[in-house]
Design an enzyme around this catalytic site. Structure first.
Site, short mmCIF file in Angstrom:
data_model
loop_
_atom_site.label_atom_id
_atom_site.label_comp_id
_atom_site.label_asym_id
_atom_site.label_seq_id
_atom_site.Cartn_x
_atom_site.Cartn_y
_atom_site.Cartn_z
N HIS A 17 17.74 2.10 7.85
CA HIS A 17 18.41 2.95 8.85
C HIS A 17 19.28 4.00 8.16
CE1 HIS A 17 18.33 -0.85 11.58
NE2 HIS A 17 17.45 0.00 12.08
N LYS A 41 14.71 -7.68 22.76
CA LYS A 41 15.04 -8.36 21.50
C LYS A 41 16.28 -9.23 21.70
CE LYS A 41 13.41 -4.65 18.45
NZ LYS A 41 13.85 -3.58 17.53
N ARG A 90 8.00 3.82 9.59
CA ARG A 90 7.64 3.01 8.43
C ARG A 90 6.14 2.88 8.27
NH1 ARG A 90 11.35 -1.78 10.60
NH2 ARG A 90 10.17 -1.01 12.39
N SER A 127 15.39 -4.98 10.83
CA SER A 127 16.50 -5.87 11.20
C SER A 127 15.96 -7.23 11.61
CB SER A 127 17.29 -5.27 12.36
OG SER A 127 17.85 -4.04 12.00
O1 PNS Z 1 14.07 0.72 17.70
P1 PNS Z 1 15.00 -0.14 18.49
O2 PNS Z 1 16.16 -0.61 17.69
O3 PNS Z 1 14.31 -1.28 19.14
O4 PNS Z 1 15.55 0.83 19.66
C1 PNS Z 1 16.38 0.36 20.66
C2 PNS Z 1 16.69 1.46 21.67
C3 PNS Z 1 17.87 1.01 22.49
C4 PNS Z 1 17.09 2.73 20.94
C5 PNS Z 1 15.45 1.73 22.54
O5 PNS Z 1 15.12 0.57 23.20
C6 PNS Z 1 15.66 2.89 23.50
O6 PNS Z 1 15.45 4.03 23.16
N1 PNS Z 1 16.09 2.60 24.72
C7 PNS Z 1 16.34 3.65 25.71
C8 PNS Z 1 15.65 3.37 27.01
C9 PNS Z 1 14.75 4.50 27.40
O7 PNS Z 1 15.10 5.66 27.35
N2 PNS Z 1 13.52 4.11 27.75
C10 PNS Z 1 12.48 5.04 28.08
C11 PNS Z 1 11.75 5.46 26.82
S1 PNS Z 1 10.45 6.54 27.21
#
Ligand code: PNS
Length: 162
Positions: A17, A41, A90, A127
């Site tokens: 990150h 998660k 990645r 993570s």
């Molecule tokens: O990569 P990660 O850590 O799983 O990301 C988590 C997070 C909170 C950034 C991701 O779940 C997210 O972008 N949530 C926002 C919800 C949203 O906008 N959903 C519609 C996407 S098209």
């Protein structure tokens, strides 16, 4: 682009990150690291703890701020005046996961997504894997800043935050 958002769960923040955040900070004027909750998660740290660790790990970059968000990413980006999000890739698997979200976010509000290839040395780091290694008593110091590694081992041995 003036201001971008680096969204993620950061549970916990890894060197992978930080590689992306640092490179975004070199490319853009202002970077907001937005700590959100991925409802699919199970977490190790609560949001406040994650923010604290990200803040400590990003202290060297004066144009990086850390915040929390919930709800739609496009709404958050509009509220903080960000025209784009920066995401690390990645693998092809990440690309397949991220591409529909990028298209959806563009369709919803015109929000742009900038993908940065993860540095090769962090391409296998997540993570999720780090949490598993810590829970099973393995050494996570190669993947996390010192303070984050210490807290992750402590918490993993105790059990999760929620
Ligand atoms: O990569 P990660 O850590 O799983 O990301 C988590 C997070 C909170 C950034 C991701 O779940 C997210 O972008 N949530 C926002 C919800 C949203 O906008 N959903 C519609 C996407 S098209």
């Amino acid at each position: 682009m003036h201001r971008v958002v680096c969204p993620g769960s950061f549970d916990p923040v890894t060197y992978g990150h930080l590689d992306i955040i640092g490179r975004a900070a070199a490319l853009f004027d202002e970077v907001v690291v937005a700590v959100g909750t991925n409802t699919s998660k199970s977490g190790l740290f609560d949001v406040d703890e994650r923010v604290e660790m990200v803040q400590g790990a990003c202290a060297e970059w004066s144009n990086v701020e850390v915040d929390t968000f919930s709800g739609l990413l496009v709404d958050y980006c509009r509220d903080v005046g960000a025209g784009g999000v920066v995401k690390g890739l990645r693998s092809a698997g990440d690309f397949e996961y991220e591409l529909p979200m990028a298209h959806m976010n563009t369709q919803l509000s015109g929000l742009e997504t900038v993908f940065l290839p993860t540095a090769a040395q962090w391409g296998h780091v997540s993570s999720t894997l780090v949490r598993e290694i810590a829970k099973l008593g393995g050494d996570v110091t190669a993947f996390l800043p010192e303070d984050v590694a210490r807290r992750t081992v402590e918490r993993a041995q105790q059990g999760s935050a929620s």
